[in-house]
Scaffold this motif. Structure first.
Motif, mmCIF file in Angstrom:
data_model
loop_
_atom_site.group_PDB
_atom_site.id
_atom_site.type_symbol
_atom_site.label_atom_id
_atom_site.label_comp_id
_atom_site.label_asym_id
_atom_site.label_seq_id
_atom_site.Cartn_x
_atom_site.Cartn_y
_atom_site.Cartn_z
ATOM 1 N N LEU A 115 0.825 -1.202 0.000
ATOM 2 C CA LEU A 115 0.000 0.000 0.000
ATOM 3 C C LEU A 115 0.867 1.263 0.000
ATOM 4 O O LEU A 115 0.520 2.264 -0.650
ATOM 5 N N LEU A 116 1.989 1.212 0.704
ATOM 6 C CA LEU A 116 2.916 2.346 0.678
ATOM 7 C C LEU A 116 3.475 2.544 -0.730
ATOM 8 O O LEU A 116 3.604 3.677 -1.209
ATOM 9 N N ALA A 117 3.786 1.436 -1.407
ATOM 10 C CA ALA A 117 4.306 1.516 -2.774
ATOM 11 C C ALA A 117 3.265 2.073 -3.732
ATOM 12 O O ALA A 117 3.593 2.864 -4.629
ATOM 13 N N VAL A 118 2.004 1.688 -3.554
ATOM 14 C CA VAL A 118 0.940 2.206 -4.425
ATOM 15 C C VAL A 118 0.786 3.707 -4.242
ATOM 16 O O VAL A 118 0.760 4.480 -5.217
ATOM 17 N N GLY A 119 0.689 4.147 -2.985
ATOM 18 C CA GLY A 119 0.490 5.568 -2.729
ATOM 19 C C GLY A 119 1.646 6.422 -3.219
ATOM 20 O O GLY A 119 1.450 7.402 -3.960
ATOM 21 N N LEU A 120 2.865 6.055 -2.839
ATOM 22 C CA LEU A 120 4.031 6.850 -3.231
ATOM 23 C C LEU A 120 4.398 6.642 -4.699
ATOM 24 O O LEU A 120 4.875 7.569 -5.354
ATOM 25 N N GLY A 121 4.163 5.423 -5.212
ATOM 26 C CA GLY A 121 4.509 5.148 -6.604
ATOM 27 C C GLY A 121 3.664 5.934 -7.582
ATOM 28 O O GLY A 121 4.185 6.572 -8.502
ATOM 29 N N VAL A 122 2.354 5.904 -7.381
ATOM 30 C CA VAL A 122 1.457 6.674 -8.255
ATOM 31 C C VAL A 122 1.715 8.168 -8.084
ATOM 32 O O VAL A 122 1.761 8.926 -9.061
ATOM 33 N N GLY A 123 1.918 8.599 -6.840
ATOM 34 C CA GLY A 123 2.178 10.016 -6.589
ATOM 35 C C GLY A 123 3.453 10.494 -7.262
ATOM 36 O O GLY A 123 3.479 11.560 -7.893
ATOM 37 N N VAL A 142 11.388 -3.231 3.049
ATOM 38 C CA VAL A 142 11.915 -4.100 1.986
ATOM 39 C C VAL A 142 10.806 -4.435 0.992
ATOM 40 O O VAL A 142 11.022 -4.420 -0.229
ATOM 41 N N ALA A 143 9.600 -4.726 1.501
ATOM 42 C CA ALA A 143 8.466 -4.995 0.606
ATOM 43 C C ALA A 143 8.159 -3.774 -0.249
ATOM 44 O O ALA A 143 7.865 -3.895 -1.449
ATOM 45 N N PHE A 144 8.247 -2.602 0.344
ATOM 46 C CA PHE A 144 8.009 -1.353 -0.393
ATOM 47 C C PHE A 144 9.047 -1.163 -1.494
ATOM 48 O O PHE A 144 8.702 -0.843 -2.649
ATOM 49 N N LEU A 145 10.314 -1.347 -1.159
ATOM 50 C CA LEU A 145 11.374 -1.109 -2.133
ATOM 51 C C LEU A 145 11.269 -2.052 -3.330
ATOM 52 O O LEU A 145 11.560 -1.656 -4.465
ATOM 53 N N LEU A 146 10.866 -3.294 -3.088
ATOM 54 C CA LEU A 146 10.743 -4.250 -4.189
ATOM 55 C C LEU A 146 9.535 -3.976 -5.077
ATOM 56 O O LEU A 146 9.563 -4.230 -6.277
ATOM 57 N N SER A 147 8.455 -3.477 -4.490
ATOM 58 C CA SER A 147 7.203 -3.326 -5.244
ATOM 59 C C SER A 147 6.987 -1.916 -5.783
ATOM 60 O O SER A 147 6.042 -1.681 -6.544
ATOM 61 N N PHE A 148 7.858 -0.984 -5.437
ATOM 62 C CA PHE A 148 7.674 0.431 -5.786
ATOM 63 C C PHE A 148 7.867 0.693 -7.281
ATOM 64 O O PHE A 148 7.042 1.337 -7.936
ATOM 65 N N GLY A 185 0.766 -2.846 -13.169
ATOM 66 C CA GLY A 185 1.900 -2.599 -12.282
ATOM 67 C C GLY A 185 1.622 -3.041 -10.863
ATOM 68 O O GLY A 185 2.499 -3.595 -10.189
ATOM 69 N N MET A 186 0.395 -2.814 -10.392
ATOM 70 C CA MET A 186 0.037 -3.216 -9.035
ATOM 71 C C MET A 186 0.057 -4.729 -8.875
ATOM 72 O O MET A 186 0.475 -5.258 -7.835
ATOM 73 N N LYS A 187 -0.374 -5.452 -9.903
ATOM 74 C CA LYS A 187 -0.387 -6.916 -9.810
ATOM 75 C C LYS A 187 1.037 -7.477 -9.799
ATOM 76 O O LYS A 187 1.327 -8.433 -9.060
ATOM 77 N N VAL A 188 1.913 -6.892 -10.592
ATOM 78 C CA VAL A 188 3.317 -7.307 -10.534
ATOM 79 C C VAL A 188 3.896 -6.970 -9.156
ATOM 80 O O VAL A 188 4.596 -7.784 -8.537
ATOM 81 N N ALA A 189 3.578 -5.773 -8.661
ATOM 82 C CA ALA A 189 4.104 -5.330 -7.367
ATOM 83 C C ALA A 189 3.603 -6.201 -6.221
ATOM 84 O O ALA A 189 4.322 -6.414 -5.240
ATOM 85 N N SER A 190 2.380 -6.718 -6.331
ATOM 86 C CA SER A 190 1.832 -7.538 -5.246
ATOM 87 C C SER A 190 2.666 -8.796 -5.040
ATOM 88 O O SER A 190 2.877 -9.242 -3.906
ATOM 89 N N THR A 191 3.152 -9.391 -6.121
ATOM 90 C CA THR A 191 3.985 -10.588 -5.990
ATOM 91 C C THR A 191 5.357 -10.237 -5.417
ATOM 92 O O THR A 191 5.925 -11.007 -4.629
ATOM 93 N N LEU A 192 5.886 -9.082 -5.796
ATOM 94 C CA LEU A 192 7.191 -8.666 -5.287
ATOM 95 C C LEU A 192 7.110 -8.272 -3.812
ATOM 96 O O LEU A 192 8.088 -8.440 -3.070
ATOM 97 N N ALA A 193 5.960 -7.757 -3.387
ATOM 98 C CA ALA A 193 5.799 -7.387 -1.980
ATOM 99 C C ALA A 193 5.886 -8.618 -1.085
ATOM 100 O O ALA A 193 6.411 -8.550 0.036
ATOM 101 N N VAL A 194 5.382 -9.748 -1.562
ATOM 102 C CA VAL A 194 5.485 -11.004 -0.804
ATOM 103 C C VAL A 194 6.950 -11.378 -0.620
ATOM 104 O O VAL A 194 7.395 -11.719 0.481
ATOM 105 N N VAL A 195 7.724 -11.294 -1.705
ATOM 106 C CA VAL A 195 9.149 -11.599 -1.636
ATOM 107 C C VAL A 195 9.849 -10.648 -0.668
ATOM 108 O O VAL A 195 10.655 -11.061 0.173
#
Length: 269
Positions: A77-85, A133-139, A187-197
C-alpha cells in the motif's frame, strides 16, 4: 444470458478444471518420484506429510501468516500511494522526468537483499524493516506502469475533452486516469507478488515472528515438511492479494477489452 456470456462462463469453468487437473498430476508425480527413488523426508517430504503439517500446524502457522500479511500489505500500500504520486510528479515536468527517472532506475538496480542489513540498522529489527523491503521491491513497477499508462492516453481523447471545455483536473479525472488504469493495475499486480518476496526477505534478516521466521526455524531443524507448508501459506497469501486486485480491476474498468472475455465478432482474435 446470451450465447457469448454462456461460452465465456463455460471456458472460465473449464480453465479452472484444467488447473486442478494439472495440480493433481504434479502432486501425483511428486509422490511417485519419492517412492520410486526412495527420497529421504529431510530432502523432499511426501505431499501427505506437507498436508499434515499445514492442517495440524495451523495453530502456529496462522499467527505467523497474519504477521507476514501485515508486512506485505504495509509495503504494498505504501508503494501504491508513493509510486502513483511520484509518477504524477515526474510527468508534471519534462525536466523533472529527465533528471530523476534515471536515478530511479539506478536505485532499482541496487540489490534489495544487500540493503536489508542496513535497514535493520536504520529502522531496527521487526515490522518497519519488513515493510520497507516490501516497499522497495514493489515500488518501481507501479511508478513505471503508471507513467506508461498516462503517457499512452490517446491524444484524440484529450482533444475532444478540451474542445468540450474540460479543464486540466476534469481531463485528468474523466479521461487520463480511466485510460491509464489498465496499466496501473498491471503494475500493481506485478508489485503484489514482489511485496510477498520483500516481506519474507525482511523477516529473514531478523524478525521474531512471521512465516520467514518459521522457514528459518524449520530449515535449522531440517524440517522440510514445515518449510513446504510455510511456502504453501505464502503462496495462498500472494494469490489472494493478486486475485483481489483482479476483482477490483474487473469492477473498476469493466469496459476494458481485457475484461470483456472472448471476442466473438467475425475475424476477431
Amino acid at each position: 444470458m446470451d450465447l457469448s456470456a454462456k461460452i465465456r462462463n463455460y471456458i472460465r469453468f473449464h480453465n479452472w478444471i484444467l488447473t486442478v487437473i494439472v495440480v493433481v498430476l504434479m502432486i501425483a508425480a511428486w509422490h511417485l518420484a519419492i517412492v520410486a527413488f526412495d527420497v529421504q523426508p529431510f530432502v523432499l517430504p511426501k505431499p501427505a506429510d506437507v498436508l499434515a503439517s499445514v492442517i495440524y500446524g495451523a495453530g502456529d502457522f496462522l499467527p505467523a501468516a497474519l504477521s507476514t500479511t501485515k508486512s506485505i500489505l504495509g509495503g504494498f500500500l505504501l508503494a501504491v500511494g508513493l509510486g502513483v504520486g511520484l509518477a504524477l510528479v515526474l510527468l508534471s515536468s519534462r525536466t523533472l522526468e529527465r533528471a530523476f527517472f534515471p536515478l530511479l532506475v539506478g536505485a532499482q538496480l541496487v540489490p534489495k537483499v544487500a540493503l536489508a542489513p542496513l535497514l535493520t540498522v536504520w529502522l531496527g529489527i521487526g515490522r518497519p524493516t519488513e515493510i520497507m523491503v516490501a516497499f522497495l521491491l514493489s515500488f518501481f513497477p507501479i511508478v513505471v506502469n503508471t507513467m506508461i499508462g498516462i503517457k499512452g492516453v490517446e491524444l484524440g481523447k484529450l482533444d475532444v475533452a478540451r474542445s468540450m471545455g474540460a479543464g486540466p483536473m476534469g481531463i485528468f479525472i474523466k479521461v487520463t486516469l480511466p485510460s491509464a488504469l489498465p496499466s496501473i493495475f498491471a503494475g500493481m499486480k506485478v508489485a503484489s507478488t514482489l511485496a510477498v518476496v520483500g516481506a519474507i526477505v525482511g523477516e529473514f534478516i531478523g524478525a521474531r515472528d512471521g512465516l520467514g521466521n518459521v522457514l528459518l526455524t524449520a530449515n535449522s531443524n531440517f524440517d522440510t515438511a514445515t518449510m513446504f507448508a510455510a511456502i504453501l501459506y505464502l503462496t495462498v497469501i500472494g494469490m489472494v492479494l493478486f486475485f483481489a486486485l483482479e476483482l477490483i480491476e474487473h469492477f473498476s474498468i469493466p469496459w476494458h477489452h481485457s475484461k470483456r472475455g472472448l471476442n466473438l465478432t467475425p475475424g476477431g482474435a
